[in-house]
Scaffold this active site. Structure first.
Site, PDB file in Angstrom:
ATOM      1  N   ALA A 145       0.856  -1.187   0.000  1.00  0.00           N
ATOM      2  CA  ALA A 145       0.000   0.000   0.000  1.00  0.00           C
ATOM      3  C   ALA A 145       0.891   1.234   0.000  1.00  0.00           C
ATOM      4  O   ALA A 145       2.058   1.168   0.388  1.00  0.00           O
ATOM      5  CB  ALA A 145      -0.882  -0.007   1.247  1.00  0.00           C
TER       6      ALA A 145
ATOM      7  N   GLY B 224       0.684  -5.146   0.555  1.00  0.00           N
ATOM      8  CA  GLY B 224      -0.427  -5.266  -0.389  1.00  0.00           C
ATOM      9  C   GLY B 224       0.005  -5.875  -1.714  1.00  0.00           C
ATOM     10  O   GLY B 224      -0.807  -6.492  -2.421  1.00  0.00           O
TER      11      GLY B 224
ATOM     12  N   GLU C 191      -0.178  -9.460  -1.150  1.00  0.00           N
ATOM     13  CA  GLU C 191      -1.605  -9.803  -1.063  1.00  0.00           C
ATOM     14  C   GLU C 191      -2.241  -9.825  -2.451  1.00  0.00           C
ATOM     15  O   GLU C 191      -3.105 -10.645  -2.735  1.00  0.00           O
ATOM     16  CB  GLU C 191      -2.310  -8.810  -0.128  1.00  0.00           C
ATOM     17  CG  GLU C 191      -1.908  -9.037   1.332  1.00  0.00           C
ATOM     18  CD  GLU C 191      -2.326  -7.911   2.269  1.00  0.00           C
ATOM     19  OE1 GLU C 191      -2.088  -6.737   1.929  1.00  0.00           O
ATOM     20  OE2 GLU C 191      -2.875  -8.204   3.347  1.00  0.00           O
TER      21      GLU C 191
ATOM     22  N   GLU D  67       4.420  -5.264   7.103  1.00  0.00           N
ATOM     23  CA  GLU D  67       3.583  -4.289   7.825  1.00  0.00           C
ATOM     24  C   GLU D  67       3.986  -4.143   9.283  1.00  0.00           C
ATOM     25  O   GLU D  67       3.864  -3.061   9.864  1.00  0.00           O
ATOM     26  CB  GLU D  67       2.100  -4.694   7.730  1.00  0.00           C
ATOM     27  CG  GLU D  67       1.472  -4.525   6.355  1.00  0.00           C
ATOM     28  CD  GLU D  67       1.630  -5.738   5.453  1.00  0.00           C
ATOM     29  OE1 GLU D  67       2.502  -6.602   5.735  1.00  0.00           O
ATOM     30  OE2 GLU D  67       0.891  -5.824   4.458  1.00  0.00           O
TER      31      GLU D  67
HETATM   32  N1  DAK Z   1       4.538   3.380  -0.352  1.00  0.00           N
HETATM   33  C1  DAK Z   1       4.931   4.578  -0.848  1.00  0.00           C
HETATM   34  N2  DAK Z   1       6.131   4.804  -1.425  1.00  0.00           N
HETATM   35  C2  DAK Z   1       6.970   3.759  -1.497  1.00  0.00           C
HETATM   36  C3  DAK Z   1       6.636   2.478  -1.004  1.00  0.00           C
HETATM   37  C4  DAK Z   1       5.346   2.306  -0.408  1.00  0.00           C
HETATM   38  N3  DAK Z   1       4.911   1.120   0.049  1.00  0.00           N
HETATM   39  N4  DAK Z   1       7.681   1.648  -1.201  1.00  0.00           N
HETATM   40  C5  DAK Z   1       8.631   2.387  -1.814  1.00  0.00           C
HETATM   41  N5  DAK Z   1       8.199   3.661  -1.991  1.00  0.00           N
HETATM   42  C6  DAK Z   1       8.919   4.774  -2.611  1.00  0.00           C
HETATM   43  C7  DAK Z   1      10.015   5.288  -1.689  1.00  0.00           C
HETATM   44  O1  DAK Z   1       9.473   6.193  -0.752  1.00  0.00           O
HETATM   45  C8  DAK Z   1      10.936   5.932  -2.685  1.00  0.00           C
HETATM   46  O2  DAK Z   1      10.393   7.185  -3.049  1.00  0.00           O
HETATM   47  P1  DAK Z   1      11.292   8.547  -2.999  1.00  0.00           P
HETATM   48  O3  DAK Z   1      11.850   8.599  -1.614  1.00  0.00           O
HETATM   49  O4  DAK Z   1      12.342   8.279  -4.052  1.00  0.00           O
HETATM   50  O5  DAK Z   1      10.328   9.608  -3.372  1.00  0.00           O
HETATM   51  C9  DAK Z   1      10.853   5.034  -3.904  1.00  0.00           C
HETATM   52  O6  DAK Z   1       9.618   4.306  -3.767  1.00  0.00           O
HETATM   53  C10 DAK Z   1      11.972   4.021  -3.991  1.00  0.00           C
HETATM   54  O7  DAK Z   1      12.026   3.324  -2.772  1.00  0.00           O
HETATM   55  P2  DAK Z   1      13.380   3.175  -1.908  1.00  0.00           P
HETATM   56  O8  DAK Z   1      14.281   4.330  -2.148  1.00  0.00           O
HETATM   57  O9  DAK Z   1      12.962   2.893  -0.507  1.00  0.00           O
HETATM   58  O10 DAK Z   1      14.011   1.892  -2.593  1.00  0.00           O
HETATM   59  P3  DAK Z   1      14.962   0.828  -1.917  1.00  0.00           P
HETATM   60  O11 DAK Z   1      15.412  -0.052  -3.051  1.00  0.00           O
HETATM   61  O12 DAK Z   1      15.996   1.468  -1.065  1.00  0.00           O
HETATM   62  O13 DAK Z   1      14.016  -0.022  -0.952  1.00  0.00           O
HETATM   63  C11 DAK Z   1      12.041  -1.290  -0.391  1.00  0.00           C
HETATM   64  C12 DAK Z   1      13.014  -0.812  -1.502  1.00  0.00           C
HETATM   65  C13 DAK Z   1      10.887  -2.006  -1.056  1.00  0.00           C
HETATM   66  C14 DAK Z   1      12.782  -2.250   0.547  1.00  0.00           C
HETATM   67  C15 DAK Z   1      11.559  -0.057   0.428  1.00  0.00           C
HETATM   68  O14 DAK Z   1      11.110   0.945  -0.486  1.00  0.00           O
HETATM   69  C16 DAK Z   1      10.456  -0.380   1.387  1.00  0.00           C
HETATM   70  O15 DAK Z   1      10.665  -0.945   2.463  1.00  0.00           O
HETATM   71  N6  DAK Z   1       9.206   0.004   1.010  1.00  0.00           N
HETATM   72  C17 DAK Z   1       8.054  -0.136   1.887  1.00  0.00           C
HETATM   73  C18 DAK Z   1       7.575  -1.546   1.868  1.00  0.00           C
HETATM   74  C19 DAK Z   1       6.407  -1.749   2.848  1.00  0.00           C
HETATM   75  O16 DAK Z   1       6.512  -1.446   4.025  1.00  0.00           O
HETATM   76  N7  DAK Z   1       5.312  -2.261   2.314  1.00  0.00           N
HETATM   77  C20 DAK Z   1       4.110  -2.495   3.124  1.00  0.00           C
HETATM   78  C21 DAK Z   1       3.254  -1.269   3.103  1.00  0.00           C
HETATM   79  S1  DAK Z   1       1.846  -1.459   4.157  1.00  0.00           S
HETATM   80  C22 DAK Z   1      -5.683  -2.311   3.584  1.00  0.00           C
HETATM   81  C23 DAK Z   1      -5.244  -3.115   2.607  1.00  0.00           C
HETATM   82  C24 DAK Z   1      -3.889  -3.331   2.418  1.00  0.00           C
HETATM   83  C25 DAK Z   1      -2.986  -2.706   3.241  1.00  0.00           C
HETATM   84  C26 DAK Z   1      -3.439  -1.881   4.225  1.00  0.00           C
HETATM   85  C27 DAK Z   1      -4.797  -1.693   4.411  1.00  0.00           C
HETATM   86  N8  DAK Z   1      -7.118  -2.071   3.791  1.00  0.00           N
HETATM   87  C28 DAK Z   1      -8.013  -2.625   2.780  1.00  0.00           C
HETATM   88  C29 DAK Z   1      -7.624  -1.406   4.872  1.00  0.00           C
HETATM   89  C30 DAK Z   1      -1.574  -2.909   3.003  1.00  0.00           C
HETATM   90  C31 DAK Z   1      -0.628  -2.335   3.728  1.00  0.00           C
HETATM   91  C32 DAK Z   1       0.754  -2.337   3.230  1.00  0.00           C
HETATM   92  O17 DAK Z   1       1.072  -2.865   2.191  1.00  0.00           O
END
Ligand code: DAK
Length: 257
Positions: free
Chosen positions: A65, A108, A111, A131
């Site tokens: 997400a 997500g 998922e 998450e």
């Molecule tokens: N959201 C927004 N931006 C993201 C992102 C994300 N999930 N993942 C990466 N980006 C963005 C980064 O902010 C960065 O943007 P700038 O800073 O350049 O503007 C760009 O993509 C490149 O990312 P990185 O610089 O971080 O790249 P790296 O290679 O260093 O790292 C990484 C890659 C995938 C390890 C890292 O970006 C990371 O940890 N990303 C977050 C992954 C994460 O935590 N995913 C889970 C998110 S929570 C729901 C349904 C579903 C959900 C919730 C509610 N309902 C129906 C209620 C789901 C929740 C989730 O998925």
């Protein structure tokens, strides 16, 4: 008009959907999910679409997400989040859905992979539910579907540690159906879609429905459900075509009726 997706028809009967927010690793913002739900909803009733392939790019299938968007939501906002309805519409897509995964499939994104019927992954793909690192848990079925796909121990490890698993591990555990070299992932997924597009469409939809039922019900209920679907298919022209073609030693042509 699509802003966050690219859609194309690489072959008869096959729709290819590319998630297209490369600057955010294809993070699934509400608008992207809405586009996906709408496109799949339209494809569900479009007889020209017999199988769908969904993919990202080399670096990311989807990194979850959109965390920046999520940050703005309070508890009521989460409860009323439009994404819940978008996810439900994606889950209701009745035709074969194949995921071609390279790079990150996180949160997500993982998922979304689990919404696919068949998953082809590049050797370097990573699957995870990170998450917990944000102080939350999976919210689009991750806990429930992961445990059914992988079993309790590995699902718990992924959800509780947030650490991703490799494509190889995902294959062993049953999250992924096939592994390819990364540059061949989409080609292989499209070849599978081609194969499916030539099958009887109603039989495919019934197969998907009955397989999904196996996750929902006990064995005798599932077997009864399967029997009903089997009987229903006996009423289709495509079933007659399939059997006639076999007996006449020719390739069947199915019309979805
Ligand atoms: N959201 C927004 N931006 C993201 C992102 C994300 N999930 N993942 C990466 N980006 C963005 C980064 O902010 C960065 O943007 P700038 O800073 O350049 O503007 C760009 O993509 C490149 O990312 P990185 O610089 O971080 O790249 P790296 O290679 O260093 O790292 C990484 C890659 C995938 C390890 C890292 O970006 C990371 O940890 N990303 C977050 C992954 C994460 O935590 N995913 C889970 C998110 S929570 C729901 C349904 C579903 C959900 C919730 C509610 N309902 C129906 C209620 C789901 C929740 C989730 O998925």
């Amino acid at each position: 008009m699509l802003k966050f997706l690219l859609a194309e028809t690489p072959a008869d009967g096959v729709l290819l959907i590319r998630l297209n927010r490369p600057e955010a690793l294809n993070a699934l913002n509400t608008a992207l999910l809405g586009e996906l739900a709408t496109l799949l909803g339209q494809s569900a009733t479009d007889s020209r679409v017999r199988a769908v392939v969904i993919t990202g790019n080399d670096r990311a299938f989807a990194a979850g997400a959109d965390v920046k968007e999520m940050a703005a939501l309070n508890a009521v906002g989460v409860l009323q989040d439009a994404r819940v309805a978008h996810w439900a519409r994606i889950a209701a897509f009745p035709k074969p859905l194949i995921a071609a995964v390279n790079g990150f499939a996180l949160g997500g994104g993982c998922e979304l992979v689990m919404q696919a019927d068949i998953v082809v992954a590049g050797r370097t793909a990573l699957f995870g539910q990170p998450e917990i690192n944000l102080g939350i848990i999976p919210g689009a079925g991750g806990t429930q579907r992961l445990i059914r796909a992988l079993g309790k121990a590995l699902a718990s490890q992924m959800v509780m540690t947030g650490e991703p698993i490799s494509a190889e591990r995902a294959l062993q555990a049953g999250l992924v159906s096939e592994i390819t070299e990364p540059e061949l992932t989409l080609e292989r997924a499209l070849a599978l879609a081609d194969t499916l597009a030539a099958k009887a469409p109603i039989a495919l939809q019934q197969a998907k429905d009955v397989l999904a039922q196996a996750q929902e019900t006990h064995l005798s209920g599932g077997l009864a459900y399967e029997r009903k679907a089997f009987c229903l298919l006996a009423a289709t022209d495509d079933r007659n075509e399939g059997i006639s073609a076999f007996l006449e030693k020719r390739t069947p042509t199915y019309h979805g009726c």
